[in-house]
Design an enzyme around this catalytic site. Structure first.
Site, PDB file in Angstrom:
ATOM      1  N   CYS A   1     -28.314 -62.172  14.266  1.00 16.23           N
ATOM      2  CA  CYS A   1     -27.364 -61.074  14.038  1.00 16.23           C
ATOM      3  C   CYS A   1     -27.786 -59.846  14.832  1.00 16.23           C
ATOM      4  O   CYS A   1     -28.944 -59.408  14.749  1.00 16.23           O
ATOM      5  CB  CYS A   1     -27.327 -60.744  12.542  1.00 16.23           C
ATOM      6  SG  CYS A   1     -26.223 -59.365  12.174  1.00 16.23           S
TER       7      CYS A   1
ATOM      8  N   CYS B   1     -18.006 -61.181  14.227  1.00 13.44           N
ATOM      9  CA  CYS B   1     -19.104 -61.255  13.248  1.00 13.44           C
ATOM     10  C   CYS B   1     -20.448 -61.139  13.945  1.00 13.44           C
ATOM     11  O   CYS B   1     -20.713 -61.817  14.929  1.00 13.44           O
ATOM     12  CB  CYS B   1     -19.113 -62.607  12.552  1.00 13.44           C
ATOM     13  SG  CYS B   1     -17.652 -62.961  11.646  1.00 13.44           S
TER      14      CYS B   1
ATOM     15  N   CYS C   1     -12.912 -54.916   7.907  1.00 17.81           N
ATOM     16  CA  CYS C   1     -14.310 -55.306   7.756  1.00 17.81           C
ATOM     17  C   CYS C   1     -15.140 -54.028   7.715  1.00 17.81           C
ATOM     18  O   CYS C   1     -15.201 -53.278   8.685  1.00 17.81           O
ATOM     19  CB  CYS C   1     -14.696 -56.196   8.930  1.00 17.81           C
ATOM     20  SG  CYS C   1     -16.403 -56.741   8.873  1.00 17.81           S
TER      21      CYS C   1
ATOM     22  N   CYS D   1     -32.218 -60.996  10.023  1.00 16.20           N
ATOM     23  CA  CYS D   1     -31.646 -62.298  10.352  1.00 16.20           C
ATOM     24  C   CYS D   1     -31.657 -62.443  11.878  1.00 16.20           C
ATOM     25  O   CYS D   1     -31.203 -61.557  12.603  1.00 16.20           O
ATOM     26  CB  CYS D   1     -30.227 -62.418   9.798  1.00 16.20           C
ATOM     27  SG  CYS D   1     -30.171 -62.165   8.001  1.00 16.20           S
TER      28      CYS D   1
ATOM     29  N   CYS E   1     -29.451 -52.351   9.451  1.00 19.59           N
ATOM     30  CA  CYS E   1     -29.713 -53.312   8.382  1.00 19.59           C
ATOM     31  C   CYS E   1     -31.217 -53.488   8.258  1.00 19.59           C
ATOM     32  O   CYS E   1     -31.930 -53.508   9.258  1.00 19.59           O
ATOM     33  CB  CYS E   1     -29.054 -54.657   8.694  1.00 19.59           C
ATOM     34  SG  CYS E   1     -29.126 -55.815   7.305  1.00 19.59           S
TER      35      CYS E   1
ATOM     36  N   GLU F   1     -19.654 -49.039  12.447  1.00 22.48           N
ATOM     37  CA  GLU F   1     -18.423 -49.620  12.979  1.00 22.48           C
ATOM     38  C   GLU F   1     -17.601 -50.267  11.865  1.00 22.48           C
ATOM     39  O   GLU F   1     -18.129 -50.785  10.891  1.00 22.48           O
ATOM     40  CB  GLU F   1     -18.781 -50.643  14.071  1.00 22.48           C
ATOM     41  CG  GLU F   1     -19.516 -49.968  15.219  1.00 22.48           C
ATOM     42  CD  GLU F   1     -19.803 -50.868  16.423  1.00 22.48           C
ATOM     43  OE1 GLU F   1     -20.120 -50.304  17.480  1.00 22.48           O
ATOM     44  OE2 GLU F   1     -19.717 -52.098  16.312  1.00 22.48           O
TER      45      GLU F   1
HETATM   46  N1  SAH Z   1     -25.512 -58.725   5.214  1.00 18.50           N
HETATM   47  C1  SAH Z   1     -24.346 -59.362   4.658  1.00 18.50           C
HETATM   48  C2  SAH Z   1     -23.076 -58.802   5.232  1.00 18.50           C
HETATM   49  C3  SAH Z   1     -22.854 -59.091   6.710  1.00 18.50           C
HETATM   50  S1  SAH Z   1     -21.512 -60.148   6.812  1.00 18.50           S
HETATM   51  C4  SAH Z   1     -24.461 -60.848   4.821  1.00 18.50           C
HETATM   52  O1  SAH Z   1     -25.436 -61.306   5.423  1.00 18.50           O
HETATM   53  O2  SAH Z   1     -23.641 -61.574   4.305  1.00 18.50           O
HETATM   54  C5  SAH Z   1     -21.542 -60.679   8.428  1.00 18.50           C
HETATM   55  C6  SAH Z   1     -21.434 -62.195   8.503  1.00 18.50           C
HETATM   56  O3  SAH Z   1     -21.510 -62.563   9.896  1.00 18.50           O
HETATM   57  C7  SAH Z   1     -22.581 -62.860   7.806  1.00 18.50           C
HETATM   58  O4  SAH Z   1     -22.202 -64.091   7.276  1.00 18.50           O
HETATM   59  C8  SAH Z   1     -23.530 -63.063   8.946  1.00 18.50           C
HETATM   60  O5  SAH Z   1     -24.474 -64.028   8.649  1.00 18.50           O
HETATM   61  C9  SAH Z   1     -22.595 -63.452  10.069  1.00 18.50           C
HETATM   62  N2  SAH Z   1     -23.172 -63.249  11.383  1.00 18.50           N
HETATM   63  C10 SAH Z   1     -24.176 -62.420  11.729  1.00 18.50           C
HETATM   64  N3  SAH Z   1     -24.446 -62.520  13.039  1.00 18.50           N
HETATM   65  C11 SAH Z   1     -23.580 -63.413  13.545  1.00 18.50           C
HETATM   66  C12 SAH Z   1     -23.325 -63.900  14.860  1.00 18.50           C
HETATM   67  N4  SAH Z   1     -24.049 -63.482  15.902  1.00 18.50           N
HETATM   68  N5  SAH Z   1     -22.348 -64.805  15.014  1.00 18.50           N
HETATM   69  C13 SAH Z   1     -21.599 -65.195  13.954  1.00 18.50           C
HETATM   70  N6  SAH Z   1     -21.779 -64.756  12.704  1.00 18.50           N
HETATM   71  C14 SAH Z   1     -22.762 -63.882  12.495  1.00 18.50           C
END
Ligand code: SAH
Length: 373
Positions: A125, A341, A111, A122, A118, A98
């Site tokens: 996420c 995000c 984005c 985490c 992935c 996406e």
């Molecule tokens: N893997 C990389 C790139 C992903 S960026 C990284 O971790 O930075 C996506 C951003 O959104 C990251 O900062 C991630 O931590 C955040 N994110 C992931 N899940 C989320 C959620 N459910 N709500 C808000 N932010 C989230």
């Protein structure tokens, strides 16, 4: 005499300028063919080799026979009530990634995804729940920008790119760097290094490599100020703990005077949003030139967390700002189409079997609850 290439389809979007020069030199052509070709593709949007009038006839014929200019295909488009657009792109028969376009008054941010799924886990996420299939190729990464701009046409202009879609970009280092080179190349998309941002969960050795080879803006997904909590939320912290992460950030910030690293911090109710956490954050970032971007948690099905209250987020933000760290709250965009995000899922043929493990853990939890009732 030009030899036919071994396989028919060399995708020219797989090369940045340096790669393209090597490609042309390798076939006995002059290196400047690279910039000619880049201009046709990225400035003129010409994909038909026959129209590339400043290339010799034999070269055009060679390219026609052996090369393609191909991006993943947009198979679904959704437009949110706030104008955010989410595209689902087919990368191969079983997988989809996406890409999200976020229009604002003075800019348009794309984005971009770097991997199918992935490999990191985490806990907050939803991409992580999908498991992992493979790295995207350079053409699949720059192809998202190319396909998105083509689709937008005059309806929007991509002025900024953030590598914040699906995947951990620094675990797909070479392809991501080549794609970012194309984003910044004057003969490519010509974006300034301030408008291209890579976000990482903290793959420390790759952060040092990045500092050496590619000057883009850096964002780090921090989310916790204590190793114990970060180990849980962002498990790669067990490998590269906070002290090592901060050292890598300090090194990156040295690239230029007044350069800052942006720290992303997802606001999780009762988990990482206390005033002690805010104090800890100020202390942790004392020696790193930083900005903070607080991200209200975006829920997804079966997520174990809730977002902090607006009140709490504002309190947290004000504390940080008063302590002298420029802090903003990321506006949630496109959440009515699951484009915010952490909500990007695509379609992933999981090779890591993560989603199976998660399902198992879930049913074990349910069993335990059954037994206790
Ligand atoms: N893997 C990389 C790139 C992903 S960026 C990284 O971790 O930075 C996506 C951003 O959104 C990251 O900062 C991630 O931590 C955040 N994110 C992931 N899940 C989320 C959620 N459910 N709500 C808000 N932010 C989230």
């Amino acid at each position: 005499m030009l030899e036919p290439a071994k396989t028919k389809a060399i995708n020219l979007l797989d090369f940045d300028r340096k790669g393209l020069m090597a490609f042309f030199v390798g076939m006995g052509e002059k290196p400047f063919r690279a910039t000619q070709l880049l201009k046709w593709i990225y400035h003129e949007g010409v994909e038909d080799f026959d129209q590339m009038s400043n290339l010799s006839k034999p070269l055009r014929a060679y390219l026609q026979a052996n090369c393609i200019i191909a991006t993943p295909e947009i198979v679904v488009e959704q437009i949110a009530s706030d104008g955010t657009r989410k595209w689902v792109l087919q990368t191969d028969c079983g997988n989809r990634v996406e890409t999200v376009f976020i229009p604002e008054e003075s800019r348009g941010t794309l984005c971009v995804s770097s991997q199918i799924g992935c490999a990191l886990a985490c806990t907050f996420c939803s991409t992580a729940q999908q498991g992992f299939n493979r790295n995207l190729s350079t053409s699949e990464i720059i192809g998202q920008v190319y396909a998105a701009q083509k689709r937008l046409g005059s309806a929007g202009k991509i002025t900024n790119v953030v590598m914040m879609g699906m995947g951990e970009p620094l675990l797909n280092f070479d392809n991501v760097v080549a794609a970012m080179n194309l984003m910044m190349d004057d003969f490519g998309f010509g974006l300034s290094k301030r408008r291209v941002t890579i976000s990482t969960s903290g793959v420390v050795p790759a952060m040092y490599r990045l500092t050496e080879v590619c000057d883009v803006s850096l964002a780090v997904s921090l989310h916790a100020v204590r190793d114990e909590l970060r180990d849980e939320l962002v498990p790669i912290n067990k490998k590269y703990p906070l002290s090592e992460l901060m050292e890598a950030c300090r090194e990156n910030a040295k690239l230029a005077p007044r350069r800052t690293v942006t720290f992303e911090y997802v606001m999780l109710d009762g988990i990482n949003d206390s005033m002690a956490d805010a104090e800890g954050l100020v202390k942790l970032l004392e020696t790193v030139p930083s900005k903070i971007n607080l991200i209200p948690f975006n829920p997804f099905p079966n997520s174990p967390y809730r977002c902090s209250s607006n009140n709490r987020i504002n309190h947290f933000k004000n504390y940080l700002n008063e302590a002298g760290i420029v802090t903003t709250v990321r506006k949630t965009r496109g959440d009515d189409i699951d484009a915010a995000c952490g909500q990007l899922v695509g379609q992933v043929q999981d090779k890591s079997r993560r989603h199976l493990k998660l399902k198992l853990a879930e049913s074990e939890r349910a069993n335990t609850i059954d037994q206790t009732v």
